[in-house]
Design an enzyme around this catalytic site. Sequence first.
Site, short mmCIF file in Angstrom:
data_model
loop_
_atom_site.label_atom_id
_atom_site.label_comp_id
_atom_site.label_asym_id
_atom_site.label_seq_id
_atom_site.Cartn_x
_atom_site.Cartn_y
_atom_site.Cartn_z
CB CYS A 90 -17.04 21.34 14.69
SG CYS A 90 -17.53 20.01 15.40
CG HIS A 93 -19.66 18.56 10.09
ND1 HIS A 93 -18.86 19.95 10.25
CD2 HIS A 93 -19.58 18.32 11.43
CE1 HIS A 93 -18.25 20.13 11.54
NE2 HIS A 93 -18.70 19.07 12.33
CD GLU A 94 -23.29 16.33 12.71
OE1 GLU A 94 -22.62 15.80 13.63
OE2 GLU A 94 -23.29 17.77 12.76
CG HIS A 120 -18.24 14.57 14.12
ND1 HIS A 120 -17.02 14.89 14.90
CD2 HIS A 120 -19.03 15.47 14.21
CE1 HIS A 120 -17.16 16.43 15.02
NE2 HIS A 120 -18.27 16.52 14.42
NI NI Z 1 -18.95 18.62 14.42
#
Ligand code: NI
Length: 188
Positions: A105, A147-148, A151
């Site tokens: 990341c 993953h995005e 966030h």
């Molecule tokens: Ni990330």
Amino acid sequence: MAILKIARMGHPMLHQRAEAVADPTAPEIKALIADMIETMADADGAGLAAPQVHVPKRVVIFRVASQRAAEDAEDQEAEPVGLTVLVNPVVEPLTRETALGWERCLSLPGLIGAVPRYTRVRYRGVTPEGAAIEREASGFHARVIQHECDHLDDILYPMRMTDLTLFGFIEEMRGRRLTLDEPVAEAV
Ligand code: NI
């Protein structure tokens, strides 16, 4: 356009829920996305979420490069995915099956961890032109969108990990019991 500073783990911006974008076609969203694309390229990343550049809005960008797709250990039929911009994205798992894979990341520079993710997902979102996008994804493509979108909900990949012995500095992690042979060069 500008290269933006990327927030690192611990910054309050990464630990709050991002707000929905009322008008995905608004000029300030287009400007934000242009800066995010430039920032991601500068950082040699494969994905970026707006909170990582200190903007608490539900906007993500990512791509799956052709080489990354060709080497996808989780999906032998993986296809490259061109630069994708999603405003107000939503991810829905299409299976209960998860797979462990390495993630990096841009907000945790130098670190790497093995993260369980759903192997098949459907995602939806809106482009900055106002068009709806709906796709199914597997392999690294499914991993990067999960993953995005995490966030946007104040989740960083270590919070998804089930085995913290598989978390550490990339320079120190060679030879660990999960192979690091698969490509891990790009952070998201
Ligand atoms: Ni990330």
